[in-house]
Scaffold this motif. Structure first.
Motif, PDB file in Angstrom:
ATOM      1  N   GLU A  94      -6.062 -13.119  -5.038  1.00  0.00           N
ATOM      2  CA  GLU A  94      -7.433 -12.109  -5.366  1.00  0.00           C
ATOM      3  C   GLU A  94      -7.514 -12.089  -3.605  1.00  0.00           C
ATOM      4  OE1 GLU A  94      -9.441  -9.381  -6.621  1.00  0.00           O
ATOM      5  OE2 GLU A  94      -7.922 -10.296  -7.676  1.00  0.00           O
ATOM      6  N   ALA A  95      -8.339 -12.477  -3.089  1.00  0.00           N
ATOM      7  CA  ALA A  95      -8.411 -12.234  -1.752  1.00  0.00           C
ATOM      8  C   ALA A  95      -7.079 -11.081  -0.910  1.00  0.00           C
ATOM      9  CB  ALA A  95      -8.675 -13.172  -0.518  1.00  0.00           C
ATOM     10  N   ILE A  96      -5.857 -12.291  -0.783  1.00  0.00           N
ATOM     11  CA  ILE A  96      -5.237 -11.878   0.214  1.00  0.00           C
ATOM     12  C   ILE A  96      -4.820  -9.535  -0.623  1.00  0.00           C
ATOM     13  CG2 ILE A  96      -2.504 -11.880   0.395  1.00  0.00           C
ATOM     14  CD1 ILE A  96      -2.803 -14.766  -0.075  1.00  0.00           C
ATOM     15  N   SER A  97      -4.949 -10.581  -1.835  1.00  0.00           N
ATOM     16  CA  SER A  97      -4.418  -8.510  -2.326  1.00  0.00           C
ATOM     17  C   SER A  97      -5.841  -7.975  -2.235  1.00  0.00           C
ATOM     18  CB  SER A  97      -4.374  -8.893  -4.087  1.00  0.00           C
ATOM     19  OG  SER A  97      -4.521  -7.700  -5.157  1.00  0.00           O
ATOM     20  N   LEU A  98      -6.946  -7.995  -2.102  1.00  0.00           N
ATOM     21  CA  LEU A  98      -8.046  -8.138  -1.353  1.00  0.00           C
ATOM     22  C   LEU A  98      -7.974  -7.269  -0.734  1.00  0.00           C
ATOM     23  CD1 LEU A  98     -11.565  -9.560  -2.844  1.00  0.00           C
ATOM     24  CD2 LEU A  98     -10.533  -7.216  -3.288  1.00  0.00           C
ATOM     25  N   ALA A  99      -7.416  -7.586   0.403  1.00  0.00           N
ATOM     26  CA  ALA A  99      -7.480  -6.877   2.374  1.00  0.00           C
ATOM     27  C   ALA A  99      -6.052  -6.613   2.305  1.00  0.00           C
ATOM     28  CB  ALA A  99      -6.615  -9.436   2.416  1.00  0.00           C
TER      29      ALA A  99
END
Length: 165
Positions: free
Chosen positions: A154-159
Motif C-alpha cells: 500500500e505504501a508503494i502504491s501511495l508513492a
C-alpha cells in the motif's frame, strides 16, 4: 507618302528604326531599375565593400556553428538531467496502520521511498506496547526479494500515485 517609301530597303530601315527605339526605351527602363537596385545595395552594405561582405558571411557561418555546438551541449545536459531526475528517490508513500487489531492505535507504519523506475526501499515500523521494530526492504521495479506485507504494498502504491500527480 508612298513616294518616300519606294523600295523594300526603306521598309527594312523603318523596321530597324522601330526596333532601335524599342531597345532604347527598354535600356532606359533597365537602367532605372539598376539605379534603384544599386541604391538598395548601398544602403544594405552601409558603405562596406565586397571584400567585407565575404568576411561577414564567414563570420556568420562561424557564429552559427558555435551556436549549434552550444545547442547540442544543452540538449545533452537536458537529457542527462532528465535521466538523473528519473532516478531520484523522491516519491514517498506513507501508510499508517494498527499492527495488532485487538489493542492500540495506528502507531505502526510503512514508508516507501522510490524513484520513477520503482526502485528504492520500504521502511516498516511495527509498534507494540513495549517495543517498536523497524525493518527495511529494498525495492526494485516495484518488487522486493523479501516478502512484502499488504501495508508495504500500500505504501508503494501511495508513492506511485504521488509520482503521477
Amino acid at each position: 507618302m508612298n513616294e518616300l517609301i519606294e523600295s523594300p530597303s526603306d521598309w527594312i530601315t523603318i523596321g530597324l528604326l522601330v526596333v532601335v527605339l524599342i531597345l532604347l526605351v527598354r535600356s532606359f527602363v533597365i537602367g532605372s531599375k539598376l539605379k534603384r537596385l544599386r541604391k538598395s545595395y548601398t544602403q544594405f552594405m552601409s558603405g562596406a565593400g565586397v571584400e567585407e561582405l565575404e568576411s561577414v558571411i564567414v563570420e556568420l557561418k562561424q557564429r552559427l556553428s558555435t551556436q549549434e555546438e552550444g545547442q547540442n551541449k544543452l540538449k545533452q545536459s537536458v537529457h542527462t538531467l532528465n535521466d538523473t531526475l528519473k532516478k531520484k528517490k523522491g516519491n514517498i508513500g506513507i501508510h499508517r496502520y494498527n499492527a495488532f487489531a485487538e489493542r492500540g492505535n495506528d502507531l505502526s507504519f510503512s514508508i516507501a521511498v522510490i524513484d520513477d523506475t520503482e526502485d528504492g526501499m520500504v521502511l516498516s515500523g511495527i509498534h507494540g506496547r513495549e517495543n517498536t521494530f523497524v525493518y527495511a526492504k529494498p525495492v526494485q521495479e516495484g518488487q522486493s526479494k523479501y516478502p512484502l506485507t499488504p501495508e508495504e504494498k500500500e505504501a508503494i502504491s501511495l508513492a506511485l500515485q504521488r509520482e503521477s500527480k
